[in-house]
Write a protein that holds these residues in place. Structure first.
Motif, mmCIF file in Angstrom:
data_model
loop_
_atom_site.group_PDB
_atom_site.id
_atom_site.type_symbol
_atom_site.label_atom_id
_atom_site.label_comp_id
_atom_site.label_asym_id
_atom_site.label_seq_id
_atom_site.Cartn_x
_atom_site.Cartn_y
_atom_site.Cartn_z
ATOM 1 N N LYS A 65 0.846 -1.212 0.000
ATOM 2 C CA LYS A 65 0.000 0.000 0.000
ATOM 3 C C LYS A 65 0.869 1.246 0.000
ATOM 4 N N ALA A 66 1.903 1.210 0.817
ATOM 5 C CA ALA A 66 2.803 2.378 0.927
ATOM 6 C C ALA A 66 3.510 2.626 -0.405
ATOM 7 N N ILE A 67 3.929 1.548 -1.053
ATOM 8 C CA ILE A 67 4.631 1.695 -2.344
ATOM 9 C C ILE A 67 3.672 2.287 -3.381
ATOM 10 N N GLU A 68 2.452 1.761 -3.420
ATOM 11 C CA GLU A 68 1.482 2.266 -4.413
ATOM 12 C C GLU A 68 1.145 3.730 -4.158
ATOM 13 N N SER A 69 1.039 4.077 -2.869
ATOM 14 C CA SER A 69 0.751 5.466 -2.519
ATOM 15 C C SER A 69 1.885 6.384 -3.021
ATOM 16 N N CYS A 188 11.484 13.033 -6.032
ATOM 17 C CA CYS A 188 11.142 11.633 -5.717
ATOM 18 C C CYS A 188 10.116 11.595 -4.583
ATOM 19 N N THR A 189 9.393 10.490 -4.491
ATOM 20 C CA THR A 189 8.536 10.236 -3.333
ATOM 21 C C THR A 189 9.133 9.065 -2.555
ATOM 22 N N CYS A 190 8.683 8.861 -1.318
ATOM 23 C CA CYS A 190 9.427 7.929 -0.440
ATOM 24 C C CYS A 190 8.544 6.961 0.324
ATOM 25 N N VAL A 191 9.108 5.775 0.540
ATOM 26 C CA VAL A 191 8.599 4.835 1.541
ATOM 27 C C VAL A 191 9.731 4.658 2.556
ATOM 28 N N ILE A 192 9.431 4.973 3.808
ATOM 29 C CA ILE A 192 10.478 4.911 4.845
ATOM 30 C C ILE A 192 10.226 3.712 5.740
ATOM 31 N N LYS A 193 11.287 2.946 5.999
ATOM 32 C CA LYS A 193 11.173 1.831 6.960
ATOM 33 C C LYS A 193 12.184 2.109 8.088
ATOM 34 N N PRO A 194 11.695 2.640 9.237
ATOM 35 C CA PRO A 194 12.616 2.901 10.351
ATOM 36 C C PRO A 194 12.920 1.612 11.111
ATOM 37 N N ALA A 195 13.878 1.669 12.033
ATOM 38 C CA ALA A 195 14.240 0.487 12.820
ATOM 39 C C ALA A 195 13.167 0.182 13.865
ATOM 40 N N GLU A 196 13.093 -1.072 14.241
ATOM 41 C CA GLU A 196 12.123 -1.488 15.258
ATOM 42 C C GLU A 196 12.298 -0.703 16.555
ATOM 43 N N ASP A 197 13.554 -0.450 16.941
ATOM 44 C CA ASP A 197 13.801 0.185 18.243
ATOM 45 C C ASP A 197 13.402 1.656 18.286
ATOM 46 N N THR A 198 13.369 2.329 17.144
ATOM 47 C CA THR A 198 13.162 3.788 17.175
ATOM 48 C C THR A 198 12.173 4.307 16.113
ATOM 49 N N PRO A 199 10.942 3.790 16.103
ATOM 50 C CA PRO A 199 9.996 4.295 15.091
ATOM 51 C C PRO A 199 9.340 5.620 15.477
ATOM 52 N N LEU A 200 9.407 5.993 16.781
ATOM 53 C CA LEU A 200 8.619 7.147 17.236
ATOM 54 C C LEU A 200 9.166 8.466 16.710
ATOM 55 N N THR A 201 10.491 8.571 16.629
ATOM 56 C CA THR A 201 11.085 9.789 16.072
ATOM 57 C C THR A 201 10.671 9.917 14.608
ATOM 58 N N PRO A 215 2.403 17.113 0.298
ATOM 59 C CA PRO A 215 1.162 16.464 -0.124
ATOM 60 C C PRO A 215 1.095 14.982 0.235
ATOM 61 N N LYS A 216 -0.136 14.499 0.349
ATOM 62 C CA LYS A 216 -0.331 13.099 0.746
ATOM 63 C C LYS A 216 0.306 12.155 -0.272
ATOM 64 N N GLY A 217 0.852 11.080 0.240
ATOM 65 C CA GLY A 217 1.475 10.071 -0.617
ATOM 66 C C GLY A 217 2.948 10.325 -0.908
ATOM 67 N N VAL A 218 3.399 11.557 -0.703
ATOM 68 C CA VAL A 218 4.807 11.862 -1.009
ATOM 69 C C VAL A 218 5.723 11.172 0.012
ATOM 70 N N LEU A 219 5.283 11.163 1.269
ATOM 71 C CA LEU A 219 6.040 10.457 2.310
ATOM 72 C C LEU A 219 5.140 9.389 2.932
ATOM 73 N N ASN A 220 5.654 8.177 3.026
ATOM 74 C CA ASN A 220 4.898 7.072 3.617
ATOM 75 C C ASN A 220 5.843 6.320 4.529
ATOM 76 N N ILE A 221 5.301 5.777 5.602
ATOM 77 C CA ILE A 221 6.199 5.097 6.548
ATOM 78 C C ILE A 221 5.619 3.733 6.935
ATOM 79 N N VAL A 222 6.505 2.746 6.905
ATOM 80 C CA VAL A 222 6.112 1.381 7.265
ATOM 81 C C VAL A 222 6.841 1.032 8.557
ATOM 82 N N THR A 223 6.095 0.975 9.678
ATOM 83 C CA THR A 223 6.728 0.564 10.942
ATOM 84 C C THR A 223 6.569 -0.947 11.064
ATOM 85 N N SER A 224 7.620 -1.598 11.543
ATOM 86 C CA SER A 224 7.480 -3.056 11.712
ATOM 87 C C SER A 224 8.430 -3.562 12.774
ATOM 88 N N GLY A 225 8.065 -4.682 13.362
ATOM 89 C CA GLY A 225 8.956 -5.374 14.290
ATOM 90 C C GLY A 225 10.049 -6.067 13.496
#
Ligand code: NAP
Length: 501
Positions: A65-69, A188-201, A215-225
């Motif tokens: 979903k994040a990639i498509e966005s 460019c537009t982005c999908v960001i995957k932060p580290a498990e330990d520090t997603p809040l920042t 604008p919406k969709g330009v930045l997307n973030i995937v948080t994961s364990g």
């Protein structure tokens, strides 16, 4: 000490939970959402193990979903003007400045680094947004003279498309802005995957980006364990909608991504692990070298890719350097990052803590002597380890050959400059290197012969927005920051206009 820190943390948690910057949802296509599975994971404070918050534990369905966005948003974002993109980045920068203190508190809460260092990271991280808001309008093409009068040669830079950005926990703010800002600057537009330990920042940064009007969709973030990271990484590398990957993290994971990107011959920027030598020659100003050693080693409890890792000290200044260093290390206060005067916070997690204990144990078993530290500090917290100096380190130990990523200095004595260079270059890493000498001929000679992407001469702090950051050998590919930082996110289009007679 423990009680005081505990109270400070609890009060801060209550304050922080009220802050609009603390999110328990993630941000995709302009919406704050949960994982499709509704799964969550806990974000822990490494200083005391308390739960700061929970965030969505996303999987490949969410990543798709994040990639498509990002791919949809690219169709319009790529057509914005550099001036417009500069404006959005500047808006974001202004909000980052305004929220500097709260961002620093979130960094200290989830990474454990002392608050003044967290503020330093916020300033450093913000500087990339400011810098690339300026660079956006300075990406220039060329008109090259042709060998015939009937042709014109145009060279222009175009955005590559969707950039997937995978970042580590040790600089949870700066590692994101160092990638996102140049990517946005060029379209460019982005999908960001932060580290498990520090997603809040990361989520806080995106909140401010949204407020800045990006604008919406330009930045997307995937948080994961941690468990889902390999699957998510594979999809990002293999999706035909993703044009490039920029990764900061371990060399081990970097190699996996490199392989996965080969199928689609995908653009790849890698900022990987280091193993920096820190050399003190007989010609050095020992006091300056000691200060530089403390800076280059103990920032973020030694958990920095450019941290000095192997200390090589020439025999003529060895005793003086070790003595002064130990006196200096005695003064480093260890404790909760919110307590005043603290220089050494906790290690990020149990795996990192055990690694440090094992490295020191192995070195001691092979003949090294602990001069100061060398033990955990359980009275302060389970993940604290005393700042440590170990001498007579055998070159065949893990402490000498591996990236330590902890508050431990291991010292080896050497006789000649040639020997120091052999040891310094005898690694498959080549990120940073440091050396101290007051002899100008030696400075140029050693600088020429050291194999590293970044060198500090009589200087322990080298990272800055204006300079190209990156390594050689297995420390990575490409450069971040400086005017070159945009190159990772653009491709060159050459256009030949013919038949001009
Ligand atoms: P890491 O394990 O490589 O993790 C970095 C990022 O990659 C995290 O977001 C992690 O997610 C994710 N990840 C883990 N396995 C993955 C996979 N198979 N596919 C895709 N993504 C994956 O590194 P780390 O332990 O967090 O960070 C320490 C390392 O980073 C050190 O070696 C340090 O030198 C390096 N570093 C380099 C630089 C530089 O600029 N050269 C800067 C900072 C740090 P999870 O957290 O969910 O596992």
């Amino acid at each position: 000490m423990l009680l005081k820190s505990g109270k400070v943390i609890t009060k801060l948690l209550i304050q922080t939970r009220k802050m609009h910057l603390l999110h328990d949802k993630t941000y995709i296509n302009g919406q704050w959402i949960s994982a499709a599975s509704n799964k969550i994971f806990e974000v822990l404070n490494p200083a005391d193990g308390s739960i700061i918050s929970t965030v969505p534990d996303m999987d490949i369905e969410d990543t798709q979903k994040a990639i498509e966005s990002a791919a949809n948003a690219f169709e319009t974002w790529k057509n914005t003007t550099p001036k417009e993109r500069s404006y959005f980045l500047r808006n974001w920068y202004n909000l980052l400045i305004k929220n500097r203190d709260n961002l620093a508190k979130i960094i200290t809460l989830e990474s454990g680094k002392p608050l003044p260092e967290a503020l330093g990271e916020v300033n450093y991280g913000n500087s990339f947004v400011e810098w690339f808001s300026e660079q956006a309008r300075n990406v220039r093409g060329e008109i090259i003279q042709s060998s015939t009068t009937t042709k014109k040669i145009l060279v222009e830079h175009y955005p590559i498309g969707v950039a997937a950005l995978i970042t580590p926990w040790n600089f949870p703010h700066a590692m994101i802005t160092r990638k996102v800002s140049p990517a946005l600057a060029v379209g460019c537009t982005c999908v960001i995957k932060p580290a498990e330990d520090t997603p809040l920042t990361a989520l806080a940064l995106l909140e401010l980006a949204e407020e800045a009007g990006i604008p919406k969709g330009v930045l997307n973030i995937v948080t994961s364990g941690r468990k889902n990271a390999p699957k998510i990484g594979k999809l990002l590398c293999e999706s035909s909608l993703v044009a490039g990957i920029s990764f900061t993290g371990s060399t081990q994971v970097g190699k996996i991504l490199y392989k996965q990107c080969s199928a689609g011959v995908k653009r790849l920027g890698l900022e990987l692990g280091g193993n920096a030598p820190f050399i003190v020659y007989n010609t050095a100003d020992v006091d300056k070298a000691v200060e530089g050693a403390v800076t280059a080693k103990f920032r973020n409890c030694g958990q920095a890719c450019v941290a000095a890792n192997r200390f090589l000290v020439q025999e003529g200044v060895y005793d003086s350097f070790v003595g002064k260093l130990v006196d200096r290390v005695k003064d480093l206060k260890i404790g909760c990052g919110f307590d005043s005067g603290v220089r050494i916070g906790p290690l990020i997690n149990r795996a990192q803590f055990e690694k440090i204990s094992n490295l020191v144990g192995d070195a001691v078993a092979k003949g090294a002597k602990v001069v100061i530290g060398g033990i955990p500090a359980p009275k302060i917290g389970e993940l604290f380890y005393e700042p440590t100096v170990v001498v007579d380190v055998n070159k065949n130990t893990m402490l000498f050959s591996e990236e330590i990523f902890g508050p431990v200095i291991g010292i080896v004595k050497f006789k000649t400059e040639e020997e120091s260079l052999d040891i310094a270059n005898g690694t498959d890493r080549g990120l940073a290197a440091y050396f101290y000498s007051e002899d100008i001929k030696q400075i140029f000679r050693v600088n020429r012969n050291l194999e590293a992407g970044m060198i500090g001469v009589n200087e322990g702090l080298i990272s800055t927005v204006e300079a190209p950051f990156g390594g050689i050998k297995e420390s990575g590919i490409g450069r971040e920051g400086s005017h070159r930082g945009v190159e990772e996110y653009t491709y060159i289009k050459y256009t030949c206009i013919g038949n001009l007679e």
